[in-house]
Motif scaffolding. Structure first.
Motif, short mmCIF file in Angstrom:
data_model
loop_
_atom_site.label_atom_id
_atom_site.label_comp_id
_atom_site.label_asym_id
_atom_site.label_seq_id
_atom_site.Cartn_x
_atom_site.Cartn_y
_atom_site.Cartn_z
N ILE A 432 0.83 -1.21 0.00
CA ILE A 432 0.00 0.00 0.00
C ILE A 432 0.86 1.25 0.00
O ILE A 432 0.61 2.20 -0.75
N LEU A 433 1.91 1.25 0.83
CA LEU A 433 2.78 2.42 0.90
C LEU A 433 3.49 2.67 -0.42
O LEU A 433 3.65 3.82 -0.85
N ASP A 434 3.91 1.61 -1.08
CA ASP A 434 4.54 1.77 -2.39
C ASP A 434 3.56 2.36 -3.40
O ASP A 434 3.92 3.23 -4.20
N SER A 435 2.31 1.91 -3.36
CA SER A 435 1.30 2.42 -4.28
C SER A 435 0.98 3.88 -3.99
O SER A 435 0.81 4.69 -4.91
N LEU A 436 0.88 4.22 -2.69
CA LEU A 436 0.61 5.61 -2.33
C LEU A 436 1.75 6.52 -2.76
O LEU A 436 1.52 7.66 -3.21
N GLN A 437 2.98 6.04 -2.62
CA GLN A 437 4.12 6.84 -3.05
C GLN A 437 4.11 7.02 -4.57
O GLN A 437 4.40 8.11 -5.09
N PHE A 438 3.78 5.95 -5.27
CA PHE A 438 3.69 6.03 -6.73
C PHE A 438 2.60 7.00 -7.16
O PHE A 438 2.78 7.79 -8.09
N LEU A 439 1.47 6.97 -6.46
CA LEU A 439 0.37 7.86 -6.79
C LEU A 439 0.71 9.30 -6.42
O LEU A 439 0.36 10.25 -7.13
N GLY A 440 1.42 9.45 -5.28
CA GLY A 440 1.78 10.80 -4.85
C GLY A 440 2.75 11.48 -5.79
O GLY A 440 2.81 12.72 -5.85
N ALA A 441 3.53 10.70 -6.53
CA ALA A 441 4.49 11.29 -7.47
C ALA A 441 3.80 12.03 -8.60
O ALA A 441 4.41 12.86 -9.28
N SER A 442 2.51 11.75 -8.82
CA SER A 442 1.77 12.44 -9.88
C SER A 442 1.40 13.86 -9.49
O SER A 442 0.99 14.66 -10.34
N GLY A 443 1.49 14.18 -8.19
CA GLY A 443 1.15 15.52 -7.73
C GLY A 443 -0.30 15.69 -7.33
O GLY A 443 -0.71 16.80 -6.96
N CYS A 444 -1.08 14.61 -7.41
CA CYS A 444 -2.50 14.70 -7.05
C CYS A 444 -2.64 14.59 -5.53
O CYS A 444 -2.18 13.60 -4.94
N PRO A 445 -3.28 15.56 -4.86
CA PRO A 445 -3.45 15.49 -3.41
C PRO A 445 -4.35 14.31 -3.01
O PRO A 445 -5.24 13.91 -3.77
N MET A 446 -4.11 13.81 -1.83
CA MET A 446 -4.91 12.69 -1.31
C MET A 446 -6.04 13.25 -0.44
O MET A 446 -5.80 13.93 0.56
N MET A 447 -7.28 12.96 -0.83
CA MET A 447 -8.42 13.39 -0.03
C MET A 447 -8.53 12.55 1.24
O MET A 447 -8.85 13.08 2.32
N GLY A 448 -8.27 11.27 1.13
CA GLY A 448 -8.37 10.38 2.28
C GLY A 448 -8.59 8.95 1.82
O GLY A 448 -8.56 8.66 0.63
N CYS A 449 -8.81 8.09 2.78
CA CYS A 449 -9.00 6.66 2.49
C CYS A 449 -10.39 6.21 2.93
O CYS A 449 -10.99 6.79 3.85
N VAL A 450 -10.88 5.20 2.27
CA VAL A 450 -12.12 4.54 2.65
C VAL A 450 -11.78 3.10 2.96
O VAL A 450 -11.24 2.39 2.10
N LEU A 451 -12.05 2.65 4.17
CA LEU A 451 -11.77 1.27 4.58
C LEU A 451 -13.00 0.43 4.30
O LEU A 451 -14.05 0.63 4.93
N ASN A 452 -12.88 -0.47 3.38
CA ASN A 452 -14.02 -1.25 2.92
C ASN A 452 -13.97 -2.68 3.47
O ASN A 452 -12.91 -3.21 3.77
N GLY A 453 -15.15 -3.27 3.59
CA GLY A 453 -15.22 -4.68 4.01
C GLY A 453 -14.85 -4.90 5.46
O GLY A 453 -14.30 -5.95 5.81
N VAL A 454 -15.15 -3.96 6.34
CA VAL A 454 -14.82 -4.11 7.76
C VAL A 454 -15.78 -5.10 8.40
O VAL A 454 -17.00 -4.98 8.27
N GLN A 455 -15.23 -6.08 9.09
CA GLN A 455 -16.04 -7.09 9.76
C GLN A 455 -16.29 -6.63 11.19
O GLN A 455 -15.40 -6.60 12.02
N GLU A 456 -17.53 -6.27 11.48
CA GLU A 456 -17.89 -5.86 12.83
C GLU A 456 -17.98 -7.08 13.73
O GLU A 456 -18.32 -8.18 13.30
N ALA A 457 -17.67 -6.88 15.01
CA ALA A 457 -17.60 -8.01 15.95
C ALA A 457 -18.92 -8.73 16.09
O ALA A 457 -18.98 -9.95 16.20
#
Length: 485
Positions: A432-457
């Motif tokens: 994930i960190l490698d992908s974020l770094q690769f994406l960040g090199a484009s200069g596009c700001p990161m709005m945030g993350c969405v955590l999908n598929g969370v298993q509630e207890a």
């Protein structure tokens, strides 16, 4: 700043429940490892036992030994006596004499052989003059012959040490009819299978323990240094006799209310962040396929439209279009590949209003691009985006996973912000960190993350999403996941 440094120095605590959950997931994915190791070790162990097996035969004799002395005589003239001291002396000397080199030399001479193949053991019953000899050999006849020779030779050898002796046979030698070490392949196979299965489970546990993935919003902040805008629960459709709508959409009444509330929460935070950054074109991407980026893009667009915003949902995955399928749209339409290849056509002519949803239009087709890389890098793409900006309040771009192909980084240069989708327990943190770094090199700001598929207890939600690239796209070949039902 000091608090951040302090957090980095603190070792990461092990959550036992989380580890067990990860072990269960890893076991479902790697169930073949214990099975394969069990089969291999069972076969190997059984083969080794069979190849190394040598039948062993044994002959035994039990007898008493008495010393004969001239100092004491009975009425008949013989001098037989036995007392405790003599028994102790015999008990000490008997095994030694039987297993001595001198005994083996006498046996070889008596039997006329240069090598004695059998093994001789001797044992004395404590506080008695009862003794036993056991001879083992790979040949039943050899063991029997050696034992008989030992009985004949022993009195001669004993004369040098304890004087004249007399042996009274209690259990005479017998010729063995079957080996005493019967071949037990079943036991070896069972032991090998158990050892292999145990080793396989240890390997799966080690994999689960060392696997660093993002599972909670706290992990997003601590491990990725990113803001988690929302967490979406897993959605599982129960099995029914009749065919049901399995699109993971807030329009689907079979989707849980928890998922719908999470999407509304994502919309609220999205609008606040977009207003602060004055963002209009938002690309949605992920690290790997199957993390739910298309589902997030589709439901975010639906929620924004229901809230009154004019939205255009663009399928920018030119290699594997999936937006229409996620919405359950079956009508034929042209998408970005046709628009980029066209000349002179207006962008609005390619927009398809979504039925039953006001303010939402699709720019999505059915046919993959023949040369996706060339179209993504075309100069016409910039003009298309400029035209789209004048047609809607928000343009949501569903792009390919940036962890596998470079299309997303190119599209990111045209977008205002990027929204990164993570599947709980999915890709490794390092990936994930490698992908974020690769994406960040484009200069596009990161709005945030969405955590999908969370298993509630204590929730009954579950969610499965299919995604895959076919082999005709060369090295970018993805494996489709089966939809959970």
């Amino acid at each position: 700043m000091e608090e951040v440094k302090k957090d980095r120095r603190e070792p990461e605590k092990i959550d036992l429940i989380q580890l067990l959950q990860e072990f269960g997931k890893a076991l479902r994915r790697m169930f073949w490892a214990p099975v394969l190791l069990a089969v291999l070790l069972a076969a190997g162990w059984g083969t080794r036992t069979w190849l190394s097996y040598t039948p062993q035969y044994a002959s035994e004799a039990t007898f008493t030994i008495e010393t004969i002395s001239d100092s004491l005589s009975d009425i008949s003239g013989s001098s037989n006596y036995y007392d405790k001291a003599t028994a102790e002396q015999l008990a000490k000397t008997f095994p030694y004499l039987i297993q001595s080199d001198l005994m083996r030399s006498m046996l070889q001479q008596e039997m006329g052989v240069s090598y004695l193949g059998g093994s001789i053991t001797a044992q004395a019953v404590p506080n008695t003059n009862i003794f036993s000899i056991r001879v083992t050999s790979t040949s039943a006849q050899e063991a029997y012959d050696i034992l008989n020779t030992v009985i004949e030779v022993y009195p001669q050898l004993a004369d040098y040490v304890i004087g004249t002796t007399e042996m009274n046979m209690l259990t005479p030698p017998s010729l063995a009819t079957e080996p005493y070490n019967a071949l037990s392949l079943r036991g070896s196979i069972v032991k090998g299978a158990a050892a292999g299965a145990f080793l396989g489970l240890l390997l799966v546990l080690a994999y689960a323990a060392t696997r660093r993935a993002v599972r909670t919003s706290e992990d997003v902040r601590r491990r990725l240094n990113q803001t988690c805008l929302a967490t979406l629960p897993r959605v599982r459709f129960k099995r029914r006799e009749k065919a049901i709508d399995k699109t993971v959409s807030i329009q689907n009444q079979l989707v849980s209310s928890a998922f719908q509330e999470s999407v509304r929460s994502l919309r609220i935070k999205f609008l606040r962040t977009a207003a602060q950054r004055k963002s209009q074109v938002v690309m949605v991407t992920s690290t790997m396929p199957g993390e739910g980026k298309t589902t997030v893009a589709v439901n975010l667009a639906l929620s924004l439209a229901q809230n009154g915003s004019r939205v255009i949902l663009v399928d920018m995955d030119l290699r594997k279009p999936s937006v229409k399928k996620a919405l359950g749209v079956t009508e034929a339409s042209k998408g970005m590949p046709e628009l980029l290849e066209g000349k002179g056509e207006q962008v609005k002519d390619y927009l398809t209003p979504l039925k039953d949803v006001e303010h939402l239009c699709l720019l999505a087709g059915d046919v993959p691009a023949a040369n996706a890389r060339r179209q993504i890098e075309s100069q016409r793409l910039e003009k298309v985006f400029n035209a789209l900006r004048s047609e809607a309040d928000y343009i949501i771009l569903d792009t390919p996973p940036c962890g596998l192909v470079g299309d997303s980084a190119i599209v990111a240069r045209k977008a205002d912000v990027s929204l990164y989708v993570l599947r709980s327990g999915g890709a490794q943190v390092s990936h994930i960190l490698d992908s974020l770094q690769f994406l960040g090199a484009s200069g596009c700001p990161m709005m945030g993350c969405v955590l999908n598929g969370v298993q509630e207890a204590w929730s009954g939600y579950g969610y499965g999403q299919g995604y895959g690239y076919g082999s005709r796209y060369g090295k970018y070949s993805y494996r489709r996941k089966k939809e959970e039902s």
